[in-house]
Design a protein around this motif. Structure first.
Motif, PDB file in Angstrom:
ATOM      1  N   ARG A  43       0.829  -1.197   0.000  1.00 14.61           N
ATOM      2  CA  ARG A  43       0.000   0.000   0.000  1.00 14.61           C
ATOM      3  C   ARG A  43       0.870   1.256   0.000  1.00 14.61           C
ATOM      4  O   ARG A  43       0.615   2.204  -0.752  1.00 14.61           O
ATOM      5  N   LEU A  44       1.933   1.260   0.805  1.00 14.32           N
ATOM      6  CA  LEU A  44       2.832   2.409   0.832  1.00 14.32           C
ATOM      7  C   LEU A  44       3.578   2.569  -0.488  1.00 14.32           C
ATOM      8  O   LEU A  44       3.788   3.693  -0.963  1.00 14.32           O
ATOM      9  N   GLN A  45       3.987   1.455  -1.107  1.00 21.82           N
ATOM     10  CA  GLN A  45       4.654   1.538  -2.401  1.00 21.82           C
ATOM     11  C   GLN A  45       3.711   2.075  -3.472  1.00 21.82           C
ATOM     12  O   GLN A  45       4.112   2.867  -4.323  1.00 21.82           O
ATOM     13  N   ARG A  47       1.281   4.159  -2.965  1.00 22.00           N
ATOM     14  CA  ARG A  47       1.153   5.591  -2.708  1.00 22.00           C
ATOM     15  C   ARG A  47       2.372   6.335  -3.254  1.00 22.00           C
ATOM     16  O   ARG A  47       2.236   7.371  -3.904  1.00 22.00           O
ATOM     17  N   ARG A  48       3.579   5.799  -3.004  1.00 26.26           N
ATOM     18  CA  ARG A  48       4.794   6.434  -3.524  1.00 26.26           C
ATOM     19  C   ARG A  48       4.777   6.472  -5.046  1.00 26.26           C
ATOM     20  O   ARG A  48       5.181   7.459  -5.657  1.00 26.26           O
ATOM     21  N   ARG A  50       2.128   6.528  -7.033  1.00 30.00           N
ATOM     22  CA  ARG A  50       1.151   7.509  -7.509  1.00 30.00           C
ATOM     23  C   ARG A  50       1.728   8.915  -7.445  1.00 30.00           C
ATOM     24  O   ARG A  50       1.480   9.739  -8.317  1.00 30.00           O
ATOM     25  N   VAL A  51       2.516   9.200  -6.417  1.00 29.44           N
ATOM     26  CA  VAL A  51       3.097  10.532  -6.275  1.00 29.44           C
ATOM     27  C   VAL A  51       4.218  10.741  -7.284  1.00 29.44           C
ATOM     28  O   VAL A  51       4.308  11.781  -7.921  1.00 29.44           O
ATOM     29  N   ASN A  54       3.001  10.866 -11.358  1.00 30.14           N
ATOM     30  CA  ASN A  54       1.867  11.660 -11.824  1.00 30.14           C
ATOM     31  C   ASN A  54       2.308  12.604 -12.933  1.00 30.14           C
ATOM     32  O   ASN A  54       3.497  12.752 -13.223  1.00 30.14           O
TER      33      ASN A  54
END
Length: 71
Positions: A43-45, A47-48, A50-51, A54
């Motif tokens: 989940r954290l990967q 999120r990273r 997606r940031v 982009n």
């Protein structure tokens, strides 16, 4: 009239089957600490990713209508 009843009966059966599958999946979560840690890392990967992937990060600006999208 009979065809409409059969159609709604089939649709109701499909909806019931989908609800049963979704309810069964909810109870199948990870129970041990290793699995929870793996889920948290993924989940954290995500999120990273997606940031960092982009449009503004990659191209320096937000996408607009004149951008040529590659397929």
């Amino acid at each position: 009239m009979v065809a409409t009843g059969v159609l709604f009966g089939v649709l109701a059966a499909v909806v019931g089957a989908l609800i049963a599958v979704l309810l069964r999946r909810r109870n199948g979560g990870t129970q041990n600490a290793d699995g929870l840690r793996i889920e948290q890392d993924r989940r954290l990967q995500a999120r990273r990713d997606r940031v960092s992937f982009n449009a503004i990060t990659l191209h320096g600006q937000a996408p607009n209508m004149t951008d040529q999208y590659r397929r």
